[in-house]
Design an enzyme around this catalytic site. Structure first.
Site, PDB file in Angstrom:
ATOM      1  N   SER A 157      69.397  23.760   1.131  1.00  0.00           N
ATOM      2  CA  SER A 157      68.657  23.524   2.361  1.00  0.00           C
ATOM      3  C   SER A 157      67.200  23.912   2.133  1.00  0.00           C
ATOM      4  O   SER A 157      66.599  23.511   1.129  1.00  0.00           O
ATOM      5  CB  SER A 157      69.331  24.337   3.473  1.00  0.00           C
ATOM      6  OG  SER A 157      68.616  24.233   4.653  1.00  0.00           O
ATOM      7  N   LYS A 173      66.840  19.776   7.993  1.00  0.00           N
ATOM      8  CA  LYS A 173      67.330  21.009   7.359  1.00  0.00           C
ATOM      9  C   LYS A 173      67.970  21.946   8.388  1.00  0.00           C
ATOM     10  O   LYS A 173      68.945  22.632   8.080  1.00  0.00           O
ATOM     11  CB  LYS A 173      66.186  21.696   6.595  1.00  0.00           C
ATOM     12  CG  LYS A 173      65.681  20.892   5.388  1.00  0.00           C
ATOM     13  CD  LYS A 173      66.752  20.714   4.317  1.00  0.00           C
ATOM     14  CE  LYS A 173      66.254  19.995   3.080  1.00  0.00           C
ATOM     15  NZ  LYS A 173      67.280  19.845   2.034  1.00  0.00           N
ATOM     16  N   TYR A 191      61.579  16.626   8.473  1.00  0.00           N
ATOM     17  CA  TYR A 191      62.210  17.413   7.405  1.00  0.00           C
ATOM     18  C   TYR A 191      62.847  18.676   7.983  1.00  0.00           C
ATOM     19  O   TYR A 191      64.003  19.002   7.675  1.00  0.00           O
ATOM     20  CB  TYR A 191      61.147  17.761   6.360  1.00  0.00           C
ATOM     21  CG  TYR A 191      61.681  18.555   5.186  1.00  0.00           C
ATOM     22  CD1 TYR A 191      62.428  17.935   4.192  1.00  0.00           C
ATOM     23  CD2 TYR A 191      61.428  19.918   5.064  1.00  0.00           C
ATOM     24  CE1 TYR A 191      62.916  18.658   3.108  1.00  0.00           C
ATOM     25  CE2 TYR A 191      61.909  20.646   3.987  1.00  0.00           C
ATOM     26  CZ  TYR A 191      62.649  20.015   3.007  1.00  0.00           C
ATOM     27  OH  TYR A 191      63.146  20.729   1.936  1.00  0.00           O
TER      28      TYR A 191
HETATM   29  N1  LIG Z   1      60.557  21.781  -3.834  1.00  0.00           N
HETATM   30  C1  LIG Z   1      60.506  22.556  -2.776  1.00  0.00           C
HETATM   31  O1  LIG Z   1      59.466  23.158  -2.457  1.00  0.00           O
HETATM   32  C2  LIG Z   1      61.756  22.766  -1.927  1.00  0.00           C
HETATM   33  C3  LIG Z   1      61.753  23.840  -1.015  1.00  0.00           C
HETATM   34  C4  LIG Z   1      62.884  24.033  -0.237  1.00  0.00           C
HETATM   35  C5  LIG Z   1      63.983  23.194  -0.366  1.00  0.00           C
HETATM   36  N2  LIG Z   1      63.962  22.155  -1.253  1.00  0.00           N
HETATM   37  C6  LIG Z   1      65.144  21.278  -1.324  1.00  0.00           C
HETATM   38  O2  LIG Z   1      65.644  21.281  -2.638  1.00  0.00           O
HETATM   39  C7  LIG Z   1      66.359  20.057  -2.874  1.00  0.00           C
HETATM   40  C8  LIG Z   1      65.945  19.508  -4.240  1.00  0.00           C
HETATM   41  O3  LIG Z   1      64.566  19.170  -4.208  1.00  0.00           O
HETATM   42  P1  LIG Z   1      63.595  19.400  -5.448  1.00  0.00           P
HETATM   43  O4  LIG Z   1      62.589  20.398  -5.035  1.00  0.00           O
HETATM   44  O5  LIG Z   1      64.343  19.624  -6.686  1.00  0.00           O
HETATM   45  O6  LIG Z   1      62.813  17.977  -5.452  1.00  0.00           O
HETATM   46  P2  LIG Z   1      62.839  16.752  -6.481  1.00  0.00           P
HETATM   47  O7  LIG Z   1      62.428  17.179  -7.829  1.00  0.00           O
HETATM   48  O8  LIG Z   1      62.035  15.689  -5.800  1.00  0.00           O
HETATM   49  O9  LIG Z   1      64.371  16.332  -6.514  1.00  0.00           O
HETATM   50  C9  LIG Z   1      64.970  15.604  -5.480  1.00  0.00           C
HETATM   51  C10 LIG Z   1      66.204  14.918  -6.044  1.00  0.00           C
HETATM   52  O10 LIG Z   1      66.837  14.164  -4.989  1.00  0.00           O
HETATM   53  C11 LIG Z   1      67.098  12.851  -5.479  1.00  0.00           C
HETATM   54  N3  LIG Z   1      67.109  11.888  -4.378  1.00  0.00           N
HETATM   55  C12 LIG Z   1      66.154  11.669  -3.443  1.00  0.00           C
HETATM   56  N4  LIG Z   1      66.531  10.663  -2.629  1.00  0.00           N
HETATM   57  C13 LIG Z   1      67.743  10.235  -3.070  1.00  0.00           C
HETATM   58  C14 LIG Z   1      68.639   9.215  -2.663  1.00  0.00           C
HETATM   59  N5  LIG Z   1      68.369   8.410  -1.610  1.00  0.00           N
HETATM   60  N6  LIG Z   1      69.800   9.050  -3.336  1.00  0.00           N
HETATM   61  C15 LIG Z   1      70.077   9.839  -4.397  1.00  0.00           C
HETATM   62  N7  LIG Z   1      69.282  10.828  -4.835  1.00  0.00           N
HETATM   63  C16 LIG Z   1      68.120  11.015  -4.177  1.00  0.00           C
HETATM   64  C17 LIG Z   1      65.984  12.568  -6.497  1.00  0.00           C
HETATM   65  O11 LIG Z   1      66.412  11.622  -7.463  1.00  0.00           O
HETATM   66  P3  LIG Z   1      66.036  10.070  -7.522  1.00  0.00           P
HETATM   67  O12 LIG Z   1      64.624   9.908  -7.037  1.00  0.00           O
HETATM   68  O13 LIG Z   1      66.223   9.738  -8.969  1.00  0.00           O
HETATM   69  O14 LIG Z   1      67.042   9.399  -6.642  1.00  0.00           O
HETATM   70  C18 LIG Z   1      65.868  13.940  -7.164  1.00  0.00           C
HETATM   71  O15 LIG Z   1      66.835  14.055  -8.173  1.00  0.00           O
HETATM   72  C19 LIG Z   1      66.033  19.141  -1.699  1.00  0.00           C
HETATM   73  O16 LIG Z   1      67.127  19.095  -0.803  1.00  0.00           O
HETATM   74  C20 LIG Z   1      64.840  19.820  -1.030  1.00  0.00           C
HETATM   75  O17 LIG Z   1      64.776  19.558   0.358  1.00  0.00           O
HETATM   76  C21 LIG Z   1      62.866  21.929  -2.046  1.00  0.00           C
END
Ligand SMILES: NC(=O)c1ccc[n+]([C@@H]2O[C@H](COP(=O)([O-])OP(=O)(O)OC[C@H]3O[C@@H](n4cnc5c(N)ncnc54)[C@H](OP(=O)(O)O)[C@@H]3O)[C@@H](O)[C@H]2O)c1
Length: 263
Positions: free
Chosen positions: A142, A160, A156
């Site tokens: 989340s 969440k 967003y």
């Molecule tokens: N980065 C931050 O600051 C942060 C903070 C708090 C929480 N989060 C959460 O952490 C989780 C992972 O994010 P991350 O930071 O690792 O970002 P990321 O590097 O952008 O990774 C997001 C992943 O989700 C996949 N994705 C997106 N849309 C999709 C779809 N329609 N179908 C299948 N796969 C999909 C992307 O792959 P493809 O594009 O190849 O499909 C990618 O593998 C998310 O839920 C995000 O909300 C992130």
């Protein structure tokens, strides 16, 4: 609480092509688990397979997590190739930046589809198999924004908060089945998340200060899976924000309105 073994654990990880999901997959494989990793970008999943410590324990399936057929395929593959499923990690996620008034119904629906409806429906699909698993668990990645919302990320934050509420309800429902429901709430994390936002319009949110690495977030999530800890807020700043919001909600509202936008 019972410690969950990672060796031979059978897992599905969504959003595995970059960031936290990629690290989760690599760390689970290195610890002896078997993983079905999914995301849309096939070339990135092939990179992941090349980087995995034991590629024979990794199956990659490219597809959109919003596609019901892909979700069925993930669960069927776990049944057929691994003989079951012990862990579902709902990690795939997207964001959109800008005030709600500058957004659109399409933007809201897209964010909710990926961040809420898709993981919830994948969970529904996986539950019968998870019920037969070894010490089964569902881990929802989340955000700290599931606990305290900020401006210019309304869709967003809503998605969440929704997954937070779903996780709490499901945890209570599945207690008697022995299925842990774990909510991991990272703060700003180094990944491709900011560059992948589906839209940027109007006034922008303040940039988060400091960032955890995706590897550190994945380590913390996997530790929660091992220990069965139900809720993990990862950063000190995140913990401070949650407590401030609980103890002094009016002050918290004032602070995010005053400092929540980029200046
Ligand atoms: N980065 C931050 O600051 C942060 C903070 C708090 C929480 N989060 C959460 O952490 C989780 C992972 O994010 P991350 O930071 O690792 O970002 P990321 O590097 O952008 O990774 C997001 C992943 O989700 C996949 N994705 C997106 N849309 C999709 C779809 N329609 N179908 C299948 N796969 C999909 C992307 O792959 P493809 O594009 O190849 O499909 C990618 O593998 C998310 O839920 C995000 O909300 C992130």
């Amino acid at each position: 609480m019972a410690r969950r073994q990672l060796r031979d654990l059978r897992a599905i990880v969504t959003g595995a092509s970059s960031g936290i999901g990629r690290e989760l997959t690599l760390q689970l494989i290195a610890a002896g688990a078997k993983v079905i990793a999914t995301a849309r970008r096939e070339d990135r999943l092939q990179d992941l397979a090349s980087a995995a410590a034991a590629p024979e324990r990794l199956i990659v399936i490219a597809g959109d997590v919003c596609d019901a057929e892909l979700r069925t395929q993930l669960v069927q593959t776990a049944a057929e190739k691994f003989g079951g499923l012990d862990l579902l990690i709902n990690n795939a996620g997207i964001g959109a930046l800008g005030p709600f008034a500058d957004g659109s119904p399409e933007r809201l629906r897209k964010v909710m589809e990926v961040n809420f409806f898709a993981p919830v429906e994948l969970t529904r699909e996986a539950l019968p198999l998870l019920r037969q698993g070894n010490q089964p668990a569902i881990c929802n990645v989340s955000s700290i924004l599931a606990h305290r919302a900020v401006p210019a990320k309304s869709e967003y934050c809503a998605s969440k908060f929704a997954i937070h509420g779903f996780s709490d309800a499901l945890r209570a429902e599945l207690t008697s089945d022995g299925i842990d429901v774990i909510l991991v709430s990272p703060s700003t994390t180094e990944s491709e998340f900011s560059s992948a936002v589906i839209e940027k319009s109007g006034r922008q949110p303040a940039k988060g200060k400091g960032a955890m690495t995706s590897a550190a977030v994945a380590r913390a999530a996997i530790k929660a899976v091992q220990t069965g800890k139900h809720e993990v807020i990862l950063s000190l700043g995140g913990k401070g924000l949650v407590w401030l919001d609980r103890l002094a909600p009016t002050l918290s509202d004032w602070l995010v309105a005053r400092f929540g936008f980029d200046r």
